[in-house]
Write a protein that holds these residues in place. Structure first.
Motif, mmCIF file in Angstrom:
data_model
loop_
_atom_site.group_PDB
_atom_site.id
_atom_site.type_symbol
_atom_site.label_atom_id
_atom_site.label_comp_id
_atom_site.label_asym_id
_atom_site.label_seq_id
_atom_site.Cartn_x
_atom_site.Cartn_y
_atom_site.Cartn_z
ATOM 1 N N HIS A 240 0.723 -1.099 0.268
ATOM 2 C CA HIS A 240 -0.050 0.096 0.119
ATOM 3 C C HIS A 240 0.865 1.127 0.065
ATOM 4 O O HIS A 240 1.841 1.255 0.923
ATOM 5 N N ASP A 241 0.760 2.118 -1.032
ATOM 6 C CA ASP A 241 1.597 3.315 -0.895
ATOM 7 C C ASP A 241 0.844 4.260 -2.022
ATOM 8 O O ASP A 241 -0.189 4.040 -2.281
ATOM 9 N N ILE A 242 1.698 5.536 -1.999
ATOM 10 C CA ILE A 242 1.231 6.356 -2.917
ATOM 11 C C ILE A 242 1.751 6.309 -4.245
ATOM 12 O O ILE A 242 3.002 6.671 -4.480
ATOM 13 N N PHE A 243 0.829 5.387 -5.256
ATOM 14 C CA PHE A 243 1.629 5.074 -6.200
ATOM 15 C C PHE A 243 1.307 6.181 -7.586
ATOM 16 O O PHE A 243 0.797 6.025 -8.588
ATOM 17 N N SER A 244 1.399 7.378 -7.080
ATOM 18 C CA SER A 244 1.197 8.339 -8.124
ATOM 19 C C SER A 244 2.411 8.456 -9.250
ATOM 20 O O SER A 244 3.504 7.563 -9.206
ATOM 21 N N LYS A 245 2.124 8.621 -10.602
ATOM 22 C CA LYS A 245 2.883 8.805 -11.632
ATOM 23 C C LYS A 245 4.202 9.534 -11.383
ATOM 24 O O LYS A 245 5.386 8.896 -11.875
ATOM 25 N N SER A 246 4.066 10.632 -10.570
ATOM 26 C CA SER A 246 5.354 11.476 -10.104
ATOM 27 C C SER A 246 6.468 10.506 -9.477
ATOM 28 O O SER A 246 7.525 10.665 -9.710
ATOM 29 N N LYS A 247 5.802 9.511 -8.556
ATOM 30 C CA LYS A 247 6.666 8.872 -7.492
ATOM 31 C C LYS A 247 7.020 7.451 -8.308
ATOM 32 O O LYS A 247 8.094 6.950 -8.065
ATOM 33 N N TYR A 248 6.237 6.941 -9.102
ATOM 34 C CA TYR A 248 6.274 5.549 -9.489
ATOM 35 C C TYR A 248 6.089 5.303 -11.082
ATOM 36 O O TYR A 248 6.649 4.167 -11.503
ATOM 37 N N GLY A 249 6.131 6.291 -11.932
ATOM 38 C CA GLY A 249 5.903 6.020 -13.049
ATOM 39 C C GLY A 249 4.540 5.521 -13.530
ATOM 40 O O GLY A 249 3.631 5.474 -12.757
ATOM 41 N N ASP A 250 4.508 4.796 -14.717
ATOM 42 C CA ASP A 250 3.303 3.934 -14.985
ATOM 43 C C ASP A 250 3.029 2.770 -14.395
ATOM 44 O O ASP A 250 3.626 1.832 -14.735
ATOM 45 N N MET A 251 2.158 2.732 -13.473
ATOM 46 C CA MET A 251 1.992 1.593 -12.432
ATOM 47 C C MET A 251 0.854 0.538 -13.238
ATOM 48 O O MET A 251 1.123 -0.510 -13.077
ATOM 49 N N GLN A 252 0.331 1.049 -14.213
ATOM 50 C CA GLN A 252 -0.548 -0.022 -15.072
ATOM 51 C C GLN A 252 0.161 -0.844 -15.936
ATOM 52 O O GLN A 252 0.159 -2.194 -16.058
ATOM 53 N N ALA A 253 1.388 -0.155 -16.388
ATOM 54 C CA ALA A 253 2.206 -0.811 -17.163
ATOM 55 C C ALA A 253 3.088 -1.803 -16.264
ATOM 56 O O ALA A 253 3.540 -2.823 -16.872
ATOM 57 N N PHE A 254 3.584 -1.419 -14.997
ATOM 58 C CA PHE A 254 4.239 -2.209 -13.980
ATOM 59 C C PHE A 254 3.309 -3.485 -13.701
ATOM 60 O O PHE A 254 3.671 -4.850 -13.703
ATOM 61 N N VAL A 255 1.972 -3.388 -13.569
ATOM 62 C CA VAL A 255 1.083 -4.503 -13.156
ATOM 63 C C VAL A 255 1.155 -5.552 -14.304
ATOM 64 O O VAL A 255 1.362 -6.581 -14.175
#
Length: 141
Positions: A84-99
């Motif tokens: 559980h985290d703040i998965f914002s694009k600015s912090k993590y990039g594209d999380m849908q692509a990571f999934v």
């Protein structure tokens, strides 16, 4: 431990506090260690489950997805994860692509669950608490 964004407001969060909390909850099969989340000192496939609650966004890194992969490296085949985290694009990039990447790597039941839509907090609460982008990354290796 690699320096994080934590300041003196987190000074009371330490190993003795964690140990005392575990004892108070009757948990005896745990241990606490300081370490570097970008290079964990555990062998591949060490743990049955891995979890984290609002930690990784505090770790200074230009590639937090790499930190997630490092964590998942320690998960046994068939093990589950909940991060559980703040998965914002600015912090993590594209999380849908990571999934999708995790699924392509063979992970199962991988989901990114928005926790700002009433399941954990409302959108307005997430803004007020500076938790916009909050989500739960779950799955099985």
């Amino acid at each position: 431990m690699r320096q994080s964004g934590w300041g003196k407001e987190y000074a009371s969060f330490n190993k003795p506090l964690c140990e005392n909390n575990a004892k108070a909850e009757g948990v005896s099969n745990t241990s606490f260690r300081r370490g570097d989340a970008t290079k964990l000192s555990f062998a591949d496939e060490t743990f049955d489950a891995v979890m984290s609650n609002y930690v990784y966004h505090n770790i200074l890194s230009s590639d937090r997805q790499a930190i997630l992969l490092e964590t998942l490296r320690t998960l046994k085949k068939g093990g589950t994860f909940a991060i559980h985290d703040i998965f914002s694009k600015s912090k993590y990039g594209d999380m849908q692509a990571f999934v999708k990447k995790l699924k392509d790597m063979g992970y199962e039941k991988v989901e990114l669950i928005d926790t700002t839509n009433g399941k954990f907090m409302s959108k307005s609460e997430s803004v007020w608490m500076e938790l916009s982008g909050s989500a739960l990354l779950v799955g099985r290796k």
